[in-house]
Design a protein around this motif. Structure first.
Motif, PDB file in Angstrom:
ATOM      1  N   ASP A  34       0.858  -1.186   0.000  1.00 29.21           N
ATOM      2  CA  ASP A  34       0.000   0.000   0.000  1.00 29.21           C
ATOM      3  C   ASP A  34       0.890   1.230   0.000  1.00 29.21           C
ATOM      4  O   ASP A  34       1.739   1.391   0.873  1.00 29.21           O
ATOM      5  CB  ASP A  34      -0.915   0.010   1.224  1.00 29.21           C
ATOM      6  CG  ASP A  34      -1.945  -1.103   1.173  1.00 29.21           C
ATOM      7  OD1 ASP A  34      -2.318  -1.517   0.053  1.00 29.21           O
ATOM      8  OD2 ASP A  34      -2.383  -1.566   2.232  1.00 29.21           O
ATOM      9  N   VAL A  35       0.697   2.084  -1.007  1.00 27.76           N
ATOM     10  CA  VAL A  35       1.521   3.275  -1.198  1.00 27.76           C
ATOM     11  C   VAL A  35       0.686   4.509  -0.897  1.00 27.76           C
ATOM     12  O   VAL A  35      -0.419   4.656  -1.400  1.00 27.76           O
ATOM     13  CB  VAL A  35       2.057   3.352  -2.647  1.00 27.76           C
ATOM     14  CG1 VAL A  35       2.859   4.621  -2.866  1.00 27.76           C
ATOM     15  CG2 VAL A  35       2.891   2.117  -2.970  1.00 27.76           C
ATOM     16  N   GLU A  36       1.245   5.380  -0.081  1.00 21.62           N
ATOM     17  CA  GLU A  36       0.598   6.643   0.274  1.00 21.62           C
ATOM     18  C   GLU A  36       1.316   7.768  -0.476  1.00 21.62           C
ATOM     19  O   GLU A  36       2.546   7.831  -0.463  1.00 21.62           O
ATOM     20  CB  GLU A  36       0.734   6.858   1.778  1.00 21.62           C
ATOM     21  CG  GLU A  36       0.251   8.178   2.272  1.00 21.62           C
ATOM     22  CD  GLU A  36       0.529   8.362   3.760  1.00 21.62           C
ATOM     23  OE1 GLU A  36       0.332   9.481   4.243  1.00 21.62           O
ATOM     24  OE2 GLU A  36       0.954   7.396   4.429  1.00 21.62           O
ATOM     25  N   CYS A  37       0.546   8.647  -1.126  1.00 16.78           N
ATOM     26  CA  CYS A  37       1.170   9.793  -1.780  1.00 16.78           C
ATOM     27  C   CYS A  37       1.768  10.686  -0.700  1.00 16.78           C
ATOM     28  O   CYS A  37       1.089  11.079   0.248  1.00 16.78           O
ATOM     29  CB  CYS A  37       0.149  10.584  -2.604  1.00 16.78           C
ATOM     30  SG  CYS A  37       0.864  12.077  -3.344  1.00 16.78           S
ATOM     31  N   ARG A  38       3.051  10.980  -0.852  1.00 18.85           N
ATOM     32  CA  ARG A  38       3.749  11.878   0.075  1.00 18.85           C
ATOM     33  C   ARG A  38       4.438  12.996  -0.703  1.00 18.85           C
ATOM     34  O   ARG A  38       5.543  13.416  -0.375  1.00 18.85           O
ATOM     35  CB  ARG A  38       4.768  11.088   0.904  1.00 18.85           C
ATOM     36  CG  ARG A  38       4.107  10.089   1.838  1.00 18.85           C
ATOM     37  CD  ARG A  38       5.107   9.404   2.734  1.00 18.85           C
ATOM     38  NE  ARG A  38       4.444   8.439   3.586  1.00 18.85           N
ATOM     39  CZ  ARG A  38       5.070   7.488   4.247  1.00 18.85           C
ATOM     40  NH1 ARG A  38       6.375   7.361   4.142  1.00 18.85           N
ATOM     41  NH2 ARG A  38       4.408   6.658   5.009  1.00 18.85           N
TER      42      ARG A  38
END
Length: 125
Positions: free
Chosen positions: A92-96
């Motif tokens: 799971d990738v979170e936009c940062r």
């Protein structure tokens, strides 16, 4: 891919994990506009992603150590043989991103507010 309008996108609060972000991420992965990796070093998994965010288009700039134990590294009941580790793992990738997104909650300094799922091959270094 970012343009002058992507900084105007408000921080996503209504549905940050909508499946549409995962679908768009898949398309970006196919064109190499987005890359995601999962590396194992000294039994620690590190997930990284860089490239276009499927929502805002800014560089997602994501890096995170994963807490889950790597299969085959813990003894006891249910111990898995290390040769049976999964080839692909969900990340799971979170936009940062560093883009400006109005409405970003206090205490959150980066990102447009979305999380998307990818499946990547685990690499041991």
């Amino acid at each position: 891919m970012p343009d002058s309008t992507t900084d105007d996108l408000p921080f996503e609060l209504k549905n940050p994990t909508a499946y549409q972000w995962t679908e768009k991420a898949y398309d970006l992965l196919l064109t190499d506009a987005l890359t995601v990796a999962l590396t194992v070093r000294h039994r620690i998994e590190i997930a990284t992603a860089s490239g276009d965010c499927p929502r805002c288009g800014h560089d997602v700039q994501f890096s995170m150590e994963r807490d889950a134990p790597i299969p085959g590294t813990i003894g006891g009941l249910g111990t898995e043989d290390s040769s049976m580790t999964e080839d692909y793992v969900a990340v799971d990738v979170e936009c940062r991103c560093k883009g400006g997104h109005p409405g970003r909650p206090d205490g959150i300094s980066k990102g447009c507010g979305i999380v998307f799922r990818t499946e990547v091959q685990r690499t041991t270094t």
